[in-house]
Motif scaffolding. Structure first.
Motif, PDB file in Angstrom:
ATOM      1  N   ARG A  84      34.917  40.654  32.319  1.00  0.00           N
ATOM      2  CA  ARG A  84      36.063  39.838  32.751  1.00  0.00           C
ATOM      3  C   ARG A  84      35.700  38.998  33.974  1.00  0.00           C
ATOM      4  O   ARG A  84      34.971  39.458  34.842  1.00  0.00           O
ATOM      5  CB  ARG A  84      37.256  40.716  33.106  1.00  0.00           C
ATOM      6  N   ARG A 118      40.286  38.147  33.756  1.00  0.00           N
ATOM      7  CA  ARG A 118      40.536  37.375  32.525  1.00  0.00           C
ATOM      8  C   ARG A 118      39.312  37.413  31.623  1.00  0.00           C
ATOM      9  O   ARG A 118      38.183  37.327  32.073  1.00  0.00           O
ATOM     10  CB  ARG A 118      40.856  35.918  32.870  1.00  0.00           C
ATOM     11  N   SER A 174      43.099  37.235  27.211  1.00  0.00           N
ATOM     12  CA  SER A 174      43.569  38.470  27.836  1.00  0.00           C
ATOM     13  C   SER A 174      43.543  38.358  29.366  1.00  0.00           C
ATOM     14  O   SER A 174      42.532  37.973  29.956  1.00  0.00           O
ATOM     15  CB  SER A 174      42.667  39.623  27.391  1.00  0.00           C
ATOM     16  N   THR A 175      44.674  38.695  29.999  1.00  0.00           N
ATOM     17  CA  THR A 175      44.777  38.718  31.459  1.00  0.00           C
ATOM     18  C   THR A 175      45.229  40.107  31.892  1.00  0.00           C
ATOM     19  O   THR A 175      46.189  40.648  31.336  1.00  0.00           O
ATOM     20  CB  THR A 175      45.799  37.682  31.967  1.00  0.00           C
TER      21      THR A 175
END
Length: 108
Positions: free
Chosen positions: A45, A86, A90-91
């Motif tokens: 991420r 992130r 998707s966060t």
């Protein structure tokens, strides 16, 4: 340089109990850094720390687990921090925690 250590597990952010958060004085510039240790689900991420002070947010990218805490966020008595990750669509945000600083007496 002083480093404040944090641990990120899932969506929980906490201070590293081995790190001393005492004796921080407001008004630092280029001195205070944050280091984050992430659990496995944060792998891959892009990560940013969001520092909040006096109602204003100061986001900073995290590189190799570290970032400088912006001087603007270090002006007051309380600094709040959260992390956002992130990957694709998707966060993942963490909860927000705070640490206190001593505000210097400005009388000369």
């Amino acid at each position: 340089m002083r480093i404040l250590d944090f641990i990120v597990t899932g969506q929980t952010l906490r201070r590293d109990p081995a790190c001393d958060f005492s004796g921080i004085t407001a008004g630092s510039t280029g001195y205070l850094f944050a280091r984050f240790r992430f659990s496995a689900e944060w792998s891959g991420r892009k990560k940013a720390a969001v520092f909040t002070a006096s109602g204003k947010e100061y986001p900073v990218g995290i590189q190799d687990g570290m970032c400088e805490i912006p001087a603007e966020a270090l002006a007051g008595r309380v600094v709040r921090v959260m992390v956002v990750g992130r990957r694709g669509l998707s966060t993942v945000p963490t909860d927000e925690i705070a640490f206190s600083q001593t505000v210097r007496n400005k009388e000369v």
